[in-house]
Design a protein around this motif. Structure first.
Motif, PDB file in Angstrom:
ATOM      1  N   ALA A  83       0.813  -1.210   0.000  1.00 45.46           N
ATOM      2  CA  ALA A  83       0.000   0.000   0.000  1.00 45.46           C
ATOM      3  C   ALA A  83       0.850   1.265   0.000  1.00 45.46           C
ATOM      4  N   MET A  84       1.846   1.339   0.882  1.00 52.94           N
ATOM      5  CA  MET A  84       2.599   2.580   1.034  1.00 52.94           C
ATOM      6  C   MET A  84       3.558   2.823  -0.121  1.00 52.94           C
ATOM      7  N   SER A  85       4.192   1.776  -0.633  1.00 49.54           N
ATOM      8  CA  SER A  85       5.121   1.964  -1.754  1.00 49.54           C
ATOM      9  C   SER A  85       4.359   2.390  -3.010  1.00 49.54           C
ATOM     10  N   THR A  86       3.199   1.772  -3.247  1.00 51.58           N
ATOM     11  CA  THR A  86       2.395   2.146  -4.410  1.00 51.58           C
ATOM     12  C   THR A  86       1.817   3.548  -4.243  1.00 51.58           C
ATOM     13  N   ALA A  87       1.346   3.868  -3.033  1.00 53.65           N
ATOM     14  CA  ALA A  87       0.785   5.199  -2.792  1.00 53.65           C
ATOM     15  C   ALA A  87       1.827   6.283  -3.010  1.00 53.65           C
ATOM     16  N   TRP A  88       3.065   6.041  -2.562  1.00 52.25           N
ATOM     17  CA  TRP A  88       4.116   7.038  -2.765  1.00 52.25           C
ATOM     18  C   TRP A  88       4.410   7.218  -4.244  1.00 52.25           C
ATOM     19  N   THR A  89       4.418   6.117  -4.984  1.00 47.83           N
ATOM     20  CA  THR A  89       4.643   6.207  -6.429  1.00 47.83           C
ATOM     21  C   THR A  89       3.582   7.083  -7.088  1.00 47.83           C
ATOM     22  N   LEU A 147       5.461  10.529   3.464  1.00 50.97           N
ATOM     23  CA  LEU A 147       5.310  10.208   2.047  1.00 50.97           C
ATOM     24  C   LEU A 147       3.970  10.630   1.465  1.00 50.97           C
ATOM     25  N   VAL A 148       2.868  10.267   2.108  1.00 49.91           N
ATOM     26  CA  VAL A 148       1.541  10.592   1.573  1.00 49.91           C
ATOM     27  C   VAL A 148       0.677  11.140   2.709  1.00 49.91           C
ATOM     28  N   ASP A 149      -0.205  12.061   2.361  1.00 53.89           N
ATOM     29  CA  ASP A 149      -1.064  12.662   3.388  1.00 53.89           C
ATOM     30  C   ASP A 149      -2.540  12.443   3.100  1.00 53.89           C
ATOM     31  N   LEU A 150      -2.851  11.575   2.150  1.00 55.72           N
ATOM     32  CA  LEU A 150      -4.231  11.268   1.808  1.00 55.72           C
ATOM     33  C   LEU A 150      -4.471   9.773   1.943  1.00 55.72           C
ATOM     34  N   ASP A 151      -5.687   9.415   2.313  1.00 53.40           N
ATOM     35  CA  ASP A 151      -6.023   7.993   2.395  1.00 53.40           C
ATOM     36  C   ASP A 151      -6.230   7.375   1.017  1.00 53.40           C
ATOM     37  N   VAL A 152      -6.777   8.162   0.104  1.00 56.10           N
ATOM     38  CA  VAL A 152      -7.077   7.664  -1.241  1.00 56.10           C
ATOM     39  C   VAL A 152      -6.393   8.558  -2.265  1.00 56.10           C
ATOM     40  N   LEU A 153      -5.653   7.954  -3.169  1.00 54.82           N
ATOM     41  CA  LEU A 153      -4.988   8.698  -4.236  1.00 54.82           C
ATOM     42  C   LEU A 153      -5.472   8.166  -5.578  1.00 54.82           C
ATOM     43  N   TYR A 154      -5.717   9.077  -6.514  1.00 54.46           N
ATOM     44  CA  TYR A 154      -6.205   8.705  -7.835  1.00 54.46           C
ATOM     45  C   TYR A 154      -5.064   8.773  -8.841  1.00 54.46           C
ATOM     46  N   LEU A 155      -5.147   7.918  -9.847  1.00 55.68           N
ATOM     47  CA  LEU A 155      -4.103   7.913 -10.868  1.00 55.68           C
ATOM     48  C   LEU A 155      -4.147   9.225 -11.653  1.00 55.68           C
ATOM     49  N   PRO A 156      -2.985   9.743 -12.032  1.00 51.35           N
ATOM     50  CA  PRO A 156      -2.972  10.956 -12.859  1.00 51.35           C
ATOM     51  C   PRO A 156      -3.568  10.686 -14.232  1.00 51.35           C
ATOM     52  N   THR A 244      -7.215   3.721  -8.409  1.00 55.56           N
ATOM     53  CA  THR A 244      -6.964   4.423  -7.154  1.00 55.56           C
ATOM     54  C   THR A 244      -6.036   3.589  -6.287  1.00 55.56           C
ATOM     55  N   VAL A 245      -5.480   4.230  -5.254  1.00 51.33           N
ATOM     56  CA  VAL A 245      -4.730   3.531  -4.212  1.00 51.33           C
ATOM     57  C   VAL A 245      -5.329   3.948  -2.877  1.00 51.33           C
ATOM     58  N   ASN A 246      -5.803   3.000  -2.128  1.00 52.01           N
ATOM     59  CA  ASN A 246      -6.388   3.261  -0.811  1.00 52.01           C
ATOM     60  C   ASN A 246      -5.447   2.678   0.238  1.00 52.01           C
ATOM     61  N   ILE A 247      -4.753   3.545   0.968  1.00 51.15           N
ATOM     62  CA  ILE A 247      -3.760   3.039   1.908  1.00 51.15           C
ATOM     63  C   ILE A 247      -4.392   2.415   3.147  1.00 51.15           C
ATOM     64  N   ARG A 248      -5.722   2.572   3.300  1.00 47.28           N
ATOM     65  CA  ARG A 248      -6.386   1.930   4.434  1.00 47.28           C
ATOM     66  C   ARG A 248      -6.381   0.410   4.320  1.00 47.28           C
ATOM     67  N   VAL A 249      -6.044  -0.102   3.135  1.00 49.42           N
ATOM     68  CA  VAL A 249      -5.931  -1.553   2.979  1.00 49.42           C
ATOM     69  C   VAL A 249      -4.839  -2.116   3.892  1.00 49.42           C
ATOM     70  N   ALA A 250      -3.881  -1.234   4.270  1.00 54.79           N
ATOM     71  CA  ALA A 250      -2.810  -1.670   5.172  1.00 54.79           C
ATOM     72  C   ALA A 250      -3.356  -2.089   6.529  1.00 54.79           C
ATOM     73  N   GLN A 251      -4.508  -1.562   6.907  1.00 52.79           N
ATOM     74  CA  GLN A 251      -5.105  -1.887   8.195  1.00 52.79           C
ATOM     75  C   GLN A 251      -6.262  -2.874   8.067  1.00 52.79           C
TER      76      GLN A 251
END
Length: 334
Positions: A83-89, A147-156, A244-251
């Motif tokens: 989750a975190m490596s993909t979200a940072w990317t 690295l990231v300050d949002l729970d959900v990030l959308y692809l550019p 999208t990338v949802n970093i809440r999947v980490a939990q």
């Protein structure tokens, strides 16, 4: 003489051992036939392709976890790393960084996590379950802080190449193809390389492997490095699939789903046995089960209850089939 020839003929017949893998495969076939008979739309081509696509990410992570477990380890930080490596990317790409540096940054982060996990287990000698559980919390906190300050990030909008990762080839969803490629690569690694044989030897008897000259500690680090790199690849495919990338999947409980696939398929938590085929069988059963429960409109809570019960049963079966030895108890692993 005729009786002797008869005995020889019977001994020449192939013997089919009843293993956990074969039992799980049989259960998967039974569930498939039952769902096909009672659930409308289960056999539809779209549903079957959706079934395979939905479990492909779980299968990819299962392959990574399988490599670690065979070497008598476990990686509870895998999903958080993904989750975190993909979200940072994706965050870097959204901030205007070019695609290649962004991907390399995410890959480097995942690789660093894998090496730290391996170092803690191999050199500091922290039991793998505690090292990776603690690292999971550290990774999530570090990622949210720096690295990231949002729970959900959308692809550019210009990330067409990333969206293409979840397309299709000849009607087959690409995530299924990526799962097949990862599985084949892992099979070749475990079966035909010296490092793969070392991992089996370590899982079977770590002290004996050390005495015979196998570089146990570097190989342990390699296990966790491979696990984290595959987790990053799974994260990128997931981002492509969902946009999208949802970093809440980490939990979430996803890491336990991965362990379920591995243990259910027949890879012993005591290490040294199993392979990629076991992961595929476990993935098929879980995929069929989840698809059937979804069509039956079972709630998420009920699905988690069923998965938890199946995981508990699989661990009990594994404990009976692969009892803990004295070395495993001293090592402190599961």
């Amino acid at each position: 003489m005729p009786e002797t020839r008869s005995v020889r003929a019977r001994s020449a017949l192939p013997r089919f051992a009843i293993t956990q893998e074969s039992i799980v495969l049989l259960i998967a076939v039974v569930f498939f036939l039952i769902f096909a008979a009672v659930l409308p739309g289960f056999l539809a081509a779209d549903n079957l392709l959706s079934l395979l696509q939905n479990v492909s990410i779980l299968g990819i992570l299962g392959v990574a976890m399988g490599i670690v477990v065979i070497g008598r380890g476990i990686d509870l930080a895998m999903v958080t790393t993904m989750a975190m490596s993909t979200a940072w990317t994706i965050a870097l790409m959204n901030a205007g960084t070019a695609a290649l540096p962004s991907v390399l940054a995410g890959l480097g982060f995942a690789a660093a996590v894998g090496l730290i996990n391996g170092f803690l287990v191999a050199y500091v000698e922290v039991p793998a379950i505690f090292a990776t559980l603690a690292m999971s919390t550290v990774i999530y906190g570090f990622g949210r802080l720096f690295l990231v300050d949002l729970d959900v990030l959308y692809l550019p909008a210009d990330a067409g190449w990333l969206r293409a990762l979840s397309g299709s080839v000849l009607g087959i969803p690409l995530p299924v193809v990526w799962f097949a490629i990862v599985a084949l690569a892992a099979f070749a690694f475990l079966r035909f390389t010296r490092a793969g044989r070392y991992i089996f030897a370590m899982g079977d008897n770590r002290e004996a492997a050390r005495i015979t000259g196998i570089p146990v500690r570097p190989m342990a680090m390699l296990q966790y490095l491979i696990s984290s790199v595959i987790a990053f690849a799974a994260g990128m495919i997931t981002a492509s699939l969902l946009a999208t990338v949802n970093i809440r999947v980490a939990q979430s409980t996803m890491v336990y789903d991965v362990i379920l696939v591995v243990v259910l398929g027949g890879i012993g938590l005591s290490g040294g046995r199993g392979g990629v085929r076991n992961v595929i069988v476990g993935t098929l059963l879980i995929g069929i089960l989840l698809n059937g429960m979804t069509i039956l409109d079972m709630s998420f809570t009920v699905q988690n209850l069923v998965k938890g019960a199946v995981l508990l049963l699989a661990i009990i079966v594994d404990s009976i089939a692969n009892p803990r030895d004295e070395q495993t108890a001293q090592q402190g692993d599961i």
